[in-house]
Design a protein around this motif. Sequence first.
Motif, short mmCIF file in Angstrom:
data_model
loop_
_atom_site.label_atom_id
_atom_site.label_comp_id
_atom_site.label_asym_id
_atom_site.label_seq_id
_atom_site.Cartn_x
_atom_site.Cartn_y
_atom_site.Cartn_z
N ALA A 185 -1.15 -0.85 9.68
CA ALA A 185 -0.56 -1.84 8.78
C ALA A 185 0.83 -1.41 8.33
CB ALA A 185 -1.45 -2.00 7.55
N THR A 186 1.59 -2.37 7.84
CA THR A 186 2.88 -2.10 7.23
C THR A 186 2.67 -2.09 5.72
OG1 THR A 186 4.05 -3.15 9.05
CG2 THR A 186 5.26 -2.91 6.97
N VAL A 217 2.25 4.82 -2.16
CA VAL A 217 2.09 3.80 -1.11
C VAL A 217 1.23 2.67 -1.66
CG1 VAL A 217 1.17 3.35 1.19
CG2 VAL A 217 2.27 5.55 0.70
N LYS A 218 1.72 1.44 -1.51
CA LYS A 218 0.94 0.26 -1.91
C LYS A 218 0.43 -0.41 -0.64
CE LYS A 218 2.61 -3.81 -3.21
NZ LYS A 218 3.21 -4.91 -3.93
N ASP A 219 -0.88 -0.48 -0.48
CA ASP A 219 -1.45 -1.07 0.72
C ASP A 219 -1.55 -2.59 0.60
OD1 ASP A 219 -3.83 -1.65 -0.71
OD2 ASP A 219 -4.88 0.09 0.10
N SER A 220 -2.08 -3.23 1.62
CA SER A 220 -2.15 -4.70 1.66
C SER A 220 -3.08 -5.27 0.59
CB SER A 220 -2.60 -5.17 3.04
OG SER A 220 -3.87 -4.63 3.35
N SER A 221 -3.95 -4.44 0.01
CA SER A 221 -4.84 -4.88 -1.07
C SER A 221 -4.27 -4.53 -2.44
CB SER A 221 -6.21 -4.23 -0.92
OG SER A 221 -6.79 -4.59 0.31
N ASP A 222 -3.01 -4.11 -2.48
CA ASP A 222 -2.32 -3.69 -3.71
C ASP A 222 -2.89 -2.42 -4.33
OD1 ASP A 222 -0.47 -5.71 -3.48
OD2 ASP A 222 -1.48 -7.04 -4.89
N GLU A 252 5.82 5.48 9.78
CA GLU A 252 7.18 5.59 10.31
C GLU A 252 7.98 4.42 9.74
OE1 GLU A 252 6.40 3.17 14.48
OE2 GLU A 252 6.45 5.36 14.49
N ALA A 253 9.28 4.61 9.58
CA ALA A 253 10.13 3.58 9.00
C ALA A 253 10.18 2.35 9.91
CB ALA A 253 11.55 4.12 8.80
N VAL A 254 10.22 1.18 9.32
CA VAL A 254 10.32 -0.08 10.05
C VAL A 254 11.81 -0.35 10.27
CG1 VAL A 254 9.91 -2.56 9.96
CG2 VAL A 254 8.19 -0.97 9.08
N SER A 255 12.20 -0.57 11.49
CA SER A 255 13.60 -0.89 11.80
C SER A 255 13.83 -2.38 11.69
CB SER A 255 13.94 -0.46 13.23
OG SER A 255 13.71 0.91 13.38
#
Length: 87
Positions: free
Chosen positions: A9-10, A63-68, A83-86
Amino acid sequence: MTLYRGKLATVESFHYEAALETMDFKYPFPDWLKNMATVRENAILQLHTNSGLVWVKPGQWVVKDSSDNLHILDPDEFHRRYEAVSD
């Protein structure tokens, strides 16, 4: 704020570096963290979450995941997972 991608996930993340302050002496927190963060003695960051109080040491990542949900990771663990998103 930089987005980071994990294997599944991002996520949104924030690297807490205690020495960074703005001209008004307030730490530049991202909007999603701003209302729950308080800097305490010895530059320890205290987060008021739905699960209770959480402490973050300088150098750690929030880190905040998709469920907050928030996760506190040491730098080595963070870089193993994300890893960083380009653009």
